[in-house]
Design an enzyme around this catalytic site. Structure first.
Site, short mmCIF file in Angstrom:
data_model
loop_
_atom_site.label_atom_id
_atom_site.label_comp_id
_atom_site.label_asym_id
_atom_site.label_seq_id
_atom_site.Cartn_x
_atom_site.Cartn_y
_atom_site.Cartn_z
N ASP C 335 -5.96 12.94 11.79
CA ASP C 335 -5.83 11.79 10.75
C ASP C 335 -3.88 12.08 10.34
O ASP C 335 -3.99 13.18 10.30
CB ASP C 335 -6.63 12.09 9.38
CG ASP C 335 -7.74 11.32 9.74
OD1 ASP C 335 -7.61 10.18 10.25
OD2 ASP C 335 -8.32 11.76 8.92
N ASP C 372 3.46 5.33 -13.06
CA ASP C 372 3.08 5.82 -11.63
C ASP C 372 2.51 6.89 -10.72
O ASP C 372 3.97 7.95 -11.24
CB ASP C 372 3.73 4.82 -10.21
CG ASP C 372 2.64 5.21 -8.96
OD1 ASP C 372 1.94 5.75 -8.66
OD2 ASP C 372 3.45 4.39 -8.08
N PHE C 405 -1.18 -0.55 -9.75
CA PHE C 405 -0.95 -1.10 -8.08
C PHE C 405 -2.78 -1.96 -8.14
O PHE C 405 -3.30 -1.18 -7.90
CB PHE C 405 -0.79 0.33 -7.37
CG PHE C 405 -0.42 -0.35 -5.74
CD1 PHE C 405 0.41 -0.82 -4.88
CD2 PHE C 405 -2.28 -0.43 -5.19
CE1 PHE C 405 0.04 -1.50 -3.80
CE2 PHE C 405 -1.70 -0.75 -3.60
CZ PHE C 405 -0.59 -0.89 -3.00
N ARG C 410 -0.36 -6.02 -4.23
CA ARG C 410 0.58 -4.80 -3.15
C ARG C 410 1.77 -4.65 -4.44
O ARG C 410 2.77 -4.18 -3.50
CB ARG C 410 0.79 -5.42 -1.86
CG ARG C 410 -0.58 -5.51 -1.04
CD ARG C 410 -0.61 -6.39 0.43
NE ARG C 410 0.63 -4.90 1.53
CZ ARG C 410 0.91 -6.16 2.30
NH1 ARG C 410 0.78 -7.23 1.94
NH2 ARG C 410 1.71 -4.87 3.34
#
Lengths: 193, 597, 710
Positions: C335, C372, C405, C410
């Site tokens: 990953d 955020d 978000f 998006r």
């Protein structure tokens, strides 16, 4: 497995005919036409009489003939129906005894020769039918043959040289002298008086 | 060792080497079913064979069916050879009128097993036992087909490595027929004619009686020799027309024929490495095996030649010339022919025991101990130094499996050979093959050193089995071990001093030949079947490369170490101790028991 | 509003160890000293228990040794009763043969004892807690944990043990999982998503959760873990079985060689008329020296120790087969996030469009990111502060409307004082601008693409209808990653980066990290397809995964390393669980798998190579009386036949014990290509194996004579 038996039988019979009959017969037919001398044993005839084969050694005991190597083929040696060597191993008492006896016999028959005896002359060949000896072995017997035929050793020596075959193509194998051919030549050129 | 001697060895090897690629590629084409230059001449015969046999060319077999076909084929081959021998009195081409008593049931069994298994051990003495018809229709045929069967199995095993995710290995009947018709028959045919041109006899005449110069009678044997001789060498069979085999001047009359016969011996096993490389899609793999063969072959030749040329110290003391000069070969000439000398005898000995031939141009029994150890060790490797036609290839692949399995682990992966993972089944089958052969050699030899029979009885007329030995001391042990090693390895050469034509030896040796052939070959076919079904693992830099010098060294090491470790105790009491005893001047005489005939 | 928008990492990514040439980190979570006194004493006791022929029969090599030892002992006892001479020799041989068996048993016991010790410490934590089960009517009833069945729902409050494995179906809590992971920092467990799995025996530290139990008693993760480390369910791995066949085969061959030597000896003694046939003790000695006792004695220890080493790396392998498979892996699916790159992207640059100052862009970006809490968001605030001196300002909560978000929009941002600040995916923000009547310059798309091509993520920033510019978020490839991927390539392993990024971005990061291939915008289905494709080509695939979505791929992969933080489904689908949840571990697991196989191969080679010297010691000793010439083979110059045989037997026994540490630790593994690795190992274990016994046996012979033992 069972299903394979039928093709197995048929292919065996077919191949036996092809490889066991047709092939050898074809080779026989062709070679009899192309190489009849070799195919029939490279026989040497004298006065219509077969006296031996170029390739098969034979016994010579008389001092006037060059003698071949010891032979274990048959009871008296050089029996083509019983080819083979003595199969003595290197630590076998019999080997040493036999060689010792050969050495003594050689010295007795060749009192004029003093060098080391060439190995081939005292050892038995694998086939028991070895038609050849080394040039050195021929040279070792030259004085005796010359004496028996009452001619000079040089003349015999020249004949030996003439009948000495170099290694094939000058490299392969060993130099050698065919005993039967040499003795035949002896009889022709220096017939015993 | 002389420089001309070394030169001859290298010349011989070069002659084989130049044929590896062309013949190897030709065989790959034949077995992959591609058209070759011989097809216009021979294809009709191939089609005819399938038609007669009722075989479909395009149907492939699994390993079990392949094995079943081989066994069925062998059973009939065995029966034919057995019956033809026993019935020779009633069959044509028998000018010497050899009858049934010449071939006892145990001898006929032994000879049938011997030729069937490509061993060609000679318990019989050809010139005094077998009719021309038996020599042709039984022995010559088996010379072809036992080699063809070996070649077929090798090709099937190669396919096991070359193919992936399939269940079939080819068709035995097709592979065997192609081996015979395209490979063995053409070379044999031309080879036989060449040999004949050089003095090998080829006729169906009765023996000729000659009157020698000294007036004695000499019976000069005759027969269809050349046609048998060519395939005897080419098919790595080795069973001779005559008792003396290739030492006999009618089988091998000159150094040139000798060179040619050695070439015949080695050429198919050598070329098969290239066939292998080609079929698995990487010729380097084939060359690696060729290189491993070469290393072991040359080591054997030079050891054998070196010791033979040095001669027997005990004889040297008697005043025998043992150094080579320009007029004589020197060395140990006992049992050797003058025309071949020491070097061509040592070379032939090595070639014939590296391959499973067993033809001899000198008596191995008379080799000096360490020189005699060379053919013995060659055979103790399960004859995987070039090996028999086909048999050498599938044999060495067993050792490849073991070598790669052990060493392959050391790169940190499940071992892979030619992209195939080597797992339980392959290891099990490889070990099984090796165990069976070593058990056969060691156990039968041990039995023969101890077995006691009634003197003049049925089983072994001389009495105890060791009473048949022609030499005593360590050399006697060597004779016994050599016999079972040769039989199990399907070689057929002998330390001939031991008289083996008794029911005990005929049966045990015959059994050893059958075990050595079939119980060695069936596990390999099984492994091949399992390999063919596997996926191909892609080659990465993490894969152990099996084409470089490292692999060659590893493979040689594995073969040598397994053979040496298995047989060192036995050979230390045979040739090794005999070598030391010979140098200390010790001799052995046959006194401890009565000698048979 | 909740301040938590993302869960903190369960454990921080451990930094890559300093030495890039070694694939194995130096500090291990569960390491113990090799010869821990407690383990040694436990193993010593167990070695005797393992003398039971029934258990020993599973190991054909050592079984043969035991039978040999027994046989020799019987003959010694017989000789004692008969008062025969030469007792000292027979007795010593018998003793050393028993030691040979014991040493092999000890090796296996050592490996097992280490696992048992770990299992014990795990078992201590396994208390039968009380569970608060919710009944159908919603009431809480107290039952013991062992009464819980799969499907039951329990509640857990702060301070309580979670009574069984399960998934959180309601609530969020911090949990102490140190029992399982050895890591003391608490982790967050919450309902839904990929962090819902809880393990029985772990403790809730705060808050309150409802858990649906997924396993029956005795089958819990902790139970399985105990069983695995203890080796109770240990089955021989395929390669181990194959190797066992090989050494059993060799044993049989040597058995034949020695058994048939007896008749050859009888023959030779009769022929030579001297000497005696070797005694049973001598023949057994030869046999034991020849059969591969070294590998036979250490083989199972190597396997157990391999599992143990994986455990020391805090990875729980469900089977030895999985560890072996790890050594064979051809393709490694890694990953991107957390493995190849640092977990989070960081803002590295503000790129304003023409007519907008960088400061203005930075200011807007910072404002839009104040609420955020994602690492990316924080990195924007930090960058604005560092680069433009803009301090984080406090926006009053009233009057400001933070837009979180969402996958749909998006975008995220803030509405306050009439401004509508937005940042987000380029397309989303340009659409937003256009909807507000703004203009998007033609070059903007190209600006954005350029960042993507360089492996960055462009975040467009807008203030209502005004497009301001782009924040350049960059993925940071971990230090040393490129070198490790290079090493993997040398070892023949392809690395494939899995990422949800678009192909452009993925390609750039792939190039930077040096991976061989990448799978962009990868869905779990894509992963599964990719694995199948690789497997069809004959490759073995390893991957890591944590989500339930990953389960099919984890199950399909030959080595599936599930993260402990992941879902139960993922943990069950994989064949290994990383308790640290560190995806980089996959590389280490591969190295351990290889090391395991190498150790087996090396010791097998060593064992067989050893035989050469033993022959030179024993064969002349056996037959010197029969054929004195054989003394020439006594190249070590051993004193007497007795001392020679004894020295070989003692060497053979001692080499087992001497190699126990190697078997337990594994041979040193270096990331080299196969050819170099083989050359090196063949030299050490093959050539070394031939040479070492010569001085070894010679020295023992000297000592034996010195102490008048032979």
């Amino acid at each position: 497995m069972l299903s394979q038996l039928w093709p197995a039988l048929r292919i065996n019979i077919f191949l036996t005919i092809l490889l066991g009959v047709a092939y050898p017969l074809a080779v026989t037919g062709i070679s009899q036409v192309l190489f009849p001398h070799q195919a029939n044993g490279s026989l040497i005839t004298q006065n219509g009489q077969v006296i031996g084969s170029e390739l098969i050694g034979q016994n010579f005991t008389k001092p006037g003939y060059f003698q071949p190597r010891p032979s274990a083929a048959g009871n008296d040696g050089y029996d083509p129906t019983a080819s083979g060597g003595p199969n003595f191993g290197p630590t076998n008492q019999k080997l040493i005894d036999r060689v010792k006896a050969s050495v003594d016999k050689f010295h007795k028959e060749n009192p004029d020769y003093h060098g080391p005896i060439p190995a081939d002359l005292l050892t038995a060949s694998g086939s028991g039918l070895d038609p050849e000896i080394s040039p050195a072995s021929a040279q070792a017997q030259t004085p005796r043959v010359a004496k028996a035929r009452e001619i000079s050793a040089d003349q015999i020596g020249q004949l030996v040289a003439q009948y000495t075959k170099a290694p094939d193509l000058g490299l392969i194998g060993e130099p050698r002298v065919n005993v039967l051919k040499l003795n035949l030549a002896l009889d022709q050129q220096f017939p015993k008086k | 060792m002389t420089s001309t001697g070394i030169l001859q060895i290298l010349l011989f090897f070069a002659l084989v080497l130049v044929c590896v690629k062309p013949l190897g590629a030709f065989m790959a084409n034949v077995f992959d079913g591609r058209r070759t230059f011989l097809h216009p001449v021979l294809r009709w015969l191939e089609v005819l064979t399938y038609k007669v046999a009722g075989v479909r060319e395009d149907v492939e077999q699994r390993w079990t069916q392949y094995t079943a076909s081989l066994l069925a084929f062998s059973i009939f081959g065995f029966l034919l050879v057995y019956l033809l021998q026993r019935a020779q009195a009633y069959l044509p081409f028998n000018p010497q009128n050899f009858g049934t008593p010449n071939v006892t049931p145990d001898l006929a069994f032994n000879t049938a097993a011997s030729f069937l298994t490509n061993t060609n051990w000679q318990a019989y003495s050809g010139e005094s036992t077998l009719s021309y018809f038996v020599q042709m229709a039984a022995l010559t045929v088996q010379n072809f087909v036992s080699a063809a069967a070996g070649l077929a199995v090798a090709i099937a095993v190669i396919r096991g490595f070359a193919r992936h995710e399939v269940r079939t290995l080819g068709n035995f009947w097709v592979d065997m027929t192609r081996s015979t018709l395209y490979v063995l028959l053409p070379i044999s045919f031309l080879g036989a004619l060449f040999l004949c041109s050089q003095g090998v006899i080829q006729n169906l005449k009765p023996n000729t009686t000659a009157t020698t110069l000294e007036g004695a009678k000499q019976t000069i044997t005759q027969g269809p020799v050349a046609s048998e001789e060519a395939i005897k060498e080419l098919g790595t069979n080795g069973g001779g027309f005559f008792n003396a085999n290739s030492a006999h001047p009618f089988e091998n009359p000159s150094p040139i024929t000798n060179l040619f016969e050695m070439w015949l011996l080695l050429v198919i096993p050598a070329a098969l490495t290239y066939t292998f490389g080609k079929m698995v899609g990487d010729t380097r793999q084939g060359w690696a095996i060729f290189a491993a063969f070469t290393v072991m072959f040359l080591a054997g030749v030079f050891v054998c030649y070196g010791f033979e040329q040095a001669g027997n110290p005990t004889l040297a003391k008697l005043g025998i010339q043992s150094a080579a000069t320009t007029t004589q070969a020197g060395g140990n000439m006992e049992g050797k022919e003058v025309r071949f000398g020491v070097v061509n005898s040592a070379l032939f000995t090595t070639v014939t025991t590296d391959t499973s031939t067993g033809a001899v141009n000198n008596t191995h029994d008379s080799l000096l101990p360490i020189a005699g150890l060379v053919p013995m060790l060659n055979m103790m490797t399960d004859i995987v130094i070039f090996g028999g036609v086909g048999a050498g290839m599938y044999g060495i692949l067993i050792y490849c499996i073991i070598a790669v399995f052990i060493a392959g682990l050391m790169v940190g992966r499940t071992p892979e050979y030619l992209g195939k993972k080597l797992e339980q089944k392959e290891v099990k089958m490889a070990m099984l093959a090796i165990i069976v052969t070593s058990a056969c050699i060691l156990v039968f030899s041990a039995l023969s050193t101890q077995a006691v029979f009634a003197a003049k009885g049925y089983w072994n007329a001389p009495g105890a089995a060791i009473a048949n030995m022609g030499n005593s001391g360590p050399h006697g042990l060597s004779e016994i071990i050599y016999a079972y090693t040769s039989a199990t390895g399907n070689n057929g050469s002998a330390f001939g001093g031991i008289s083996v034509n008794t029911p005990w030896y005929n049966l045990t040796i015959g059994l050893a030949m059958l075990v050595g052939r079939f119980l060695f070959l069936i596990p390999i076919l099984a492994a091949a079947g399992s390999l063919a079904a596997k996926k191909k693992v892609p080659v990465t830099s993490g894969t152990f490369p099996t084409h470089g010098p490292l692999f060659v060294g590893l493979l040689v090491g594995t073969v040598v170490i397994i053979a040496v470790l298995t047989y060192f105790p036995a050979v230390s009491l045979g040739p090794i101790v005999e070598h030391y005893l010979m140098h200390s001047g010790r001799l052995f005489s046959l006194i401890s028991w009565p000698l048979g005939s | 509003m909740s301040t938590v928008t993302t869960t903190p990492q369960a454990t921080p990514n451990p930094p890559l160890h300093e030495d890039p040439t070694s694939l194995l980190p130096k500090k291990l979570a569960r390491s113990r000293p090799l010869f821990d006194p407690e383990i040694v004493s436990r193993a010593t006791r167990a070695s005797f228990g393992k003398l039971n022929p029934v258990t020993l029969a599973k190991n054909p090599v050592m079984f043969v040794v035991e039978v040999g030892a027994l046989l020799t002992t019987v003959f010694v006892v017989r000789d004692i009763i008969a008062g025969a001479p030469g007792l000292k020799f027979g007795l010593q041989i018998a003793i050393w043969l028993w030691f040979t068996v014991l040493f092999a048993n000890f090796a296996e016991a050592m490996a097992e004892a280490r696992g048992k010790a770990q299992a014990d410490s795990l078992r201590k934590t396994k208390t039968d807690a009380l569970a608060k089960r919710l009944t159908a009517s919603g009431k809480i009833e107290e039952v013991t944990a062992s009464a819980l069945r799969a499907g039951d729902v329990v509640t857990c409050d702060a301070g309580e043990l979670i009574p069984g494995d399960g998934d959180v179906i309601d609530g969020i809590a911090t949990v102490d999982e140190s029992v399982i992971t050895g890591e003391s920092a608490p982790v967050i467990r919450e309902s839904g998503g990929d962090r819902s799995a809880v393990t029985g025996g772990t403790r809730v530290l705060s808050d309150h959760i409802k858990v649906r139990i997924t396993s029956n008693p005795g089958e819990t993760f902790l139970d399985r873990m105990i069983a695995l480390v203890e080796g109770a369910e240990r089955q021989k791995t395929p390669n181990e079985i194959a190797l066992n066949i090989l050494i059993a085969g060799l044993t049989l061959i040597f058995l034949l060689a020695v058994v048939t030597l007896q008749p050859y000896a009888v023959f030779s003694v009769a022929q030579a008329g001297a000497g005696t046939v070797p005694s049973v003790a001598v023949l057994v000695s030869l046999l034991v020296c020849l059969i591969p006792t070294t590998i036979g004695g250490l083989l199972s220890a190597i396997g157990i120790a391999g599992m143990d080493r994986v455990m020391q790396h805090n990875v729980l392998a469900m089977s030895g087969k999985a560890v072996e498979a790890a050594g064979d892996v051809n393709s490694l699916l890694l990953d991107k996030t957390g493995t190849i790159t640092l977990g989070n992207r960081q803002a590295v640059e503000f790129l304003a469009i023409t007519g907008v100052s960088d400061e203005e862009l930075a200011d807007a970006a910072q404002l839009s990111s104040l609420a955020d809490e994602t690492p990316e968001g924080r990195s924007v605030v930090v960058l604005a502060k560092e680069k433009y001196g803009l301090r984080g300002r406090h926006i009053p909560e009233h009057g400001a409307n933070f837009i979180p978000f969402s996958a749909y929009t998006r975008m995220s941002g803030v509405d306050f004082e009439g401004r509508e600040l937005r940042k987000g995916a380029t397309e989303a923000v340009t659409t937003f601008v256009k909807e507000h009547g703004g203009e998007v310059p033609g070059y903007f798309q190209e600006m954005s693409d350029r960042i993507a091509r360089n492996g960055g993520t462009p975040l467009a920033v807008a203030d209502g209808h005004r497009l301001l510019g782009i924040i350049y978020l960059k993925d940071i490839v971990k230090g040393g990653m490129k070198e490790r991927i290079g090493q993997l390539r040398t070892m023949g392993i392809r690395t494939i980066m899995i990422t949800g990024d678009n192909p452009l971005t993925a390609a750039a990061i792939a190039a930077e990290a040096g991976v061989d291939d990448f799978l962009a915008q990868a869905t779990p289905k894509d992963k599964l397809e990719y694995i199948k494709k690789e497997q069809v080509a004959g490759r073995l695939v390893a991957m890591t995964g944590d989500g339930t979505n990953d389960a099919p791929a984890l199950a399909q992969a030959d080595v599936g390393l599930a993260m402990n933080t992941g879902t139960m489904a993922a943990k069950e689908a994989g064949n290994m669980v990383d308790l640290d949840s560190n995806p980089t571990k996959l590389i280490e697991v591969v190295a351990i798998g290889k090391q395991l196989l190498i150790t087996r191969g090396a010791l097998t080679t060593f064992s067989i190579a050893n035989d050469v010297a033993k022959y030179f010691a024993i064969i002349p000793a056996m037959f010197m009386a029969t054929y004195p010439s054989l003394a020439k083979l006594n190249i070590m110059g051993l004193h007497t036949p007795q001392s020679a045989v004894l020295a070989a037997v003692i060497f053979n026994a001692l080499i087992i014990i001497a190699l126990v540490p190697l078997a337990l630790r594994g041979v040193k593994y270096r990331p080299l290509d196969a050819a170099s690795l083989l050359r090196r190992n063949l030299l050490i274990y093959g050539v070394g194996g031939i040479l070492v016994p010569f001085p070894g046996i010679w020295a023992i012979d000297q000592l034996l004579v010195l102490f008048h033992l032979a």
